[in-house]
Design a protein around this motif. Structure first.
Motif, mmCIF file in Angstrom:
data_model
loop_
_atom_site.group_PDB
_atom_site.id
_atom_site.type_symbol
_atom_site.label_atom_id
_atom_site.label_comp_id
_atom_site.label_asym_id
_atom_site.label_seq_id
_atom_site.Cartn_x
_atom_site.Cartn_y
_atom_site.Cartn_z
ATOM 1 N N ASP A 1 0.870 -0.626 -0.180
ATOM 2 C CA ASP A 1 0.064 0.000 0.350
ATOM 3 C C ASP A 1 0.741 1.235 0.330
ATOM 4 O O ASP A 1 1.779 1.624 0.806
ATOM 5 N N ALA A 2 1.328 1.983 -0.853
ATOM 6 C CA ALA A 2 1.732 3.422 -1.227
ATOM 7 C C ALA A 2 2.118 4.061 0.150
ATOM 8 O O ALA A 2 2.758 4.789 0.204
ATOM 9 N N THR A 3 0.569 4.342 0.848
ATOM 10 C CA THR A 3 0.432 5.402 1.636
ATOM 11 C C THR A 3 1.198 5.055 2.794
ATOM 12 O O THR A 3 2.093 5.227 3.229
ATOM 13 N N ARG A 4 1.653 3.824 3.360
ATOM 14 C CA ARG A 4 1.423 3.316 4.278
ATOM 15 C C ARG A 4 3.340 2.856 3.865
ATOM 16 O O ARG A 4 3.554 3.677 5.125
ATOM 17 N N TRP A 5 3.338 2.691 3.131
ATOM 18 C CA TRP A 5 5.156 2.316 2.837
ATOM 19 C C TRP A 5 5.490 3.948 3.013
ATOM 20 O O TRP A 5 6.636 4.261 3.671
ATOM 21 N N TRP A 6 5.102 5.202 1.830
ATOM 22 C CA TRP A 6 5.432 6.102 2.100
ATOM 23 C C TRP A 6 5.294 6.735 3.872
ATOM 24 O O TRP A 6 6.704 7.147 4.433
ATOM 25 N N THR A 7 4.535 7.013 4.387
ATOM 26 C CA THR A 7 4.085 6.819 6.351
ATOM 27 C C THR A 7 5.246 6.127 6.964
ATOM 28 O O THR A 7 6.418 6.988 7.688
ATOM 29 N N GLU A 8 5.386 4.816 6.670
ATOM 30 C CA GLU A 8 6.265 4.163 7.165
ATOM 31 C C GLU A 8 8.227 4.626 7.280
ATOM 32 O O GLU A 8 9.037 4.153 8.155
ATOM 33 N N HIS A 9 8.312 5.090 5.710
ATOM 34 C CA HIS A 9 9.808 5.441 5.605
ATOM 35 C C HIS A 9 9.869 7.045 5.545
ATOM 36 O O HIS A 9 11.192 6.791 6.349
ATOM 37 N N TYR A 10 9.147 7.569 5.339
ATOM 38 C CA TYR A 10 8.763 8.888 5.533
ATOM 39 C C TYR A 10 8.824 9.485 6.929
ATOM 40 O O TYR A 10 9.498 10.084 7.233
ATOM 41 N N ASP A 11 8.446 8.977 7.526
ATOM 42 C CA ASP A 11 7.869 9.184 9.430
ATOM 43 C C ASP A 11 8.102 8.236 10.041
ATOM 44 O O ASP A 11 9.797 8.278 10.225
ATOM 45 N N GLY A 12 8.333 6.820 9.541
ATOM 46 C CA GLY A 12 8.940 5.769 10.654
ATOM 47 C C GLY A 12 10.633 5.705 10.997
ATOM 48 O O GLY A 12 10.772 6.520 11.807
ATOM 49 N N ALA A 13 11.267 5.888 9.630
ATOM 50 C CA ALA A 13 12.141 5.165 9.577
ATOM 51 C C ALA A 13 13.879 6.355 9.913
ATOM 52 O O ALA A 13 13.872 6.480 10.429
ATOM 53 N N ALA A 14 12.724 7.842 9.177
ATOM 54 C CA ALA A 14 13.866 8.369 9.049
ATOM 55 C C ALA A 14 14.091 8.341 10.457
ATOM 56 O O ALA A 14 14.878 9.317 10.945
ATOM 57 N N VAL A 15 12.470 9.272 11.209
ATOM 58 C CA VAL A 15 12.174 9.893 12.937
ATOM 59 C C VAL A 15 13.195 8.474 13.542
ATOM 60 O O VAL A 15 13.856 9.270 14.298
ATOM 61 N N GLN A 16 13.201 7.385 13.174
ATOM 62 C CA GLN A 16 14.050 6.869 14.130
ATOM 63 C C GLN A 16 15.711 6.373 13.874
ATOM 64 O O GLN A 16 15.933 7.183 15.570
ATOM 65 N N ILE A 17 15.716 6.987 12.860
ATOM 66 C CA ILE A 17 17.145 7.455 12.670
ATOM 67 C C ILE A 17 17.481 8.762 13.516
ATOM 68 O O ILE A 17 18.721 8.041 14.107
ATOM 69 N N VAL A 18 17.036 9.545 13.340
ATOM 70 C CA VAL A 18 17.350 11.202 14.090
ATOM 71 C C VAL A 18 16.980 10.747 15.165
ATOM 72 O O VAL A 18 18.164 11.660 16.255
ATOM 73 N N GLU A 19 16.022 9.850 16.144
ATOM 74 C CA GLU A 19 16.134 10.203 17.086
ATOM 75 C C GLU A 19 16.962 9.376 18.081
ATOM 76 O O GLU A 19 17.180 9.477 19.232
ATOM 77 N N PHE A 20 17.249 7.987 17.017
ATOM 78 C CA PHE A 20 18.268 7.079 17.939
ATOM 79 C C PHE A 20 19.368 7.528 17.992
ATOM 80 O O PHE A 20 20.057 7.924 19.098
ATOM 81 N N LEU A 21 19.863 9.363 17.416
ATOM 82 C CA LEU A 21 21.039 9.332 17.616
ATOM 83 C C LEU A 21 20.653 10.784 18.016
ATOM 84 O O LEU A 21 21.695 10.924 19.234
ATOM 85 N N ALA A 22 19.627 11.657 18.771
ATOM 86 C CA ALA A 22 19.534 12.625 18.885
ATOM 87 C C ALA A 22 19.224 11.979 20.647
ATOM 88 O O ALA A 22 19.442 12.756 21.929
ATOM 89 N N GLY A 23 19.138 10.898 20.998
ATOM 90 C CA GLY A 23 18.995 10.379 22.441
ATOM 91 C C GLY A 23 20.401 10.595 22.426
ATOM 92 O O GLY A 23 20.246 10.225 24.407
ATOM 93 N N ASP A 24 21.205 10.115 22.469
ATOM 94 C CA ASP A 24 22.855 10.744 22.682
ATOM 95 C C ASP A 24 23.095 11.785 22.452
ATOM 96 O O ASP A 24 24.167 12.074 22.206
#
Ligand SMILES: C[S@@+](CC[C@H](N)C(=O)[O-])C[C@H]1O[C@@H](n2cnc3c(N)ncnc32)[C@H](O)[C@@H]1O
Length: 259
Positions: free
Chosen positions: A11-34
């Motif tokens: 599902d294109a919408t779900r795919w977009w959300t999981e990557h643009y928001d989900g994964a990208a935010v997790q990367i930024v926040e995992f670093l920001a957490g330190d």
């Protein structure tokens, strides 16, 4: 992508959300957490795929430069089209600050010590020579830089065969014979929309968590922070002797530092 319910169709919408928001935010926040902000930093992605995560990292983390490497070239025009479909017209990077570059399985076309942060998401379970590529990652990171790595699902875990679009059975990749598995995967949809399930299965290097740690150390990268995803699982009788950690730990996010 990390998830508790496994999608059975793309599902294109779900795919977009999981990557643009989900994964990208997790990367930024995992670093920001330190306490590590990528704002104004030079960053690289290994295995950029369709580039959606990179656009998310660009807009959520505001680096000054982002290079996405992949052995299969990332299509910038297709990325811009899917961004527009997702309603993102502003925030599209221009110029040479946001680029995609074709790399080789054993080489990243970059100068040494070029990037503050290198990240990779859902890629290293597919990399054919993990130590070789990790040495390349180590080479292009600045001495005080950081490497973010995520894998989900790890091979030994219940969805580790990346086969859930084709076979709705946990641990099918470990329980079934190779012949039976291949027969059931051929021509079926992979979890990566650009690949068939059998092609995707053959790309898996089967790294365990301990092997990943050893590969990082061989490349002179030490794990500084790690988060594991563990699942409640039912163990099929034929897998009673499999290592428990390999079966129950399905995902990893980590930060590694050069030494
Ligand atoms: C499952 S996709 C993930 C793409 C993207 N990171 C995402 O999560 O949407 C794995 C990607 O890794 C790339 N890849 C595999 N081996 C690679 C290597 N040695 N160097 C760079 N990219 C690689 C593949 O071409 C593919 O695009």
């Amino acid at each position: 992508v990390e998830q508790t319910s496994i999608p059975t169709e793309h599902d294109a919408t779900r795919w977009w959300t999981e990557h643009y928001d989900g994964a990208a935010v997790q990367i930024v926040e995992f670093l920001a957490g330190d306490g590590y902000s990528i704002e104004g930093k030079e960053v690289a992605d290994i295995g950029s795929g369709d580039g959606i995560i990179d656009l998310g990292v660009w807009n959520h983390g505001r680096p000054s430069r982002l290079v996405g490497y992949d052995v299969r070239p990332t299509d910038m025009d297709a990325l811009i089209r899917s961004a527009a479909a997702a309603g993102i017209e502003d925030g599209l990077p221009d110029g040479h600050a946001f680029t995609f570059v074709k790399s080789e399985p054993d080489h990243l076309p970059s100068l040494d010590e070029r990037f503050d942060v290198v990240y990779t998401w859902s890629v290293f379970e597919h990399v054919s020579q993990p130590v070789v590529m990790l040495r390349e990652v180590r080479r292009i990171i600045k001495p005080d830089g950081l490497f973010f790595l995520q894998i989900w699902p790890l091979f030994g875990s219940r969805h580790g065969g990346h086969a859930w679009m084709a076979i709705d059975e946990p641990f099918a990749h470990l329980s079934r014979s190779p012949f039976e598995l291949e027969r059931d995967l051929i021509g079926r949809q992979g979890t990566d929309p650009t690949r068939s399930a059998d092609d995707e299965f053959r790309s898996l290097n089967r790294l365990t968590l301990d092997q990943l740690q050893r590969a990082l150390l061989l490349a002179r990268l030490r794990i500084a922070k790690i988060e594991l995803t563990a699942e409640t699982i039912h163990i099929p009788p034929e897998l009673a002797h499999q290592p428990l950690v390999d079966m129950a730990v399905s995902g990893v996010k980590l930060l590694a530092a050069p030494f």
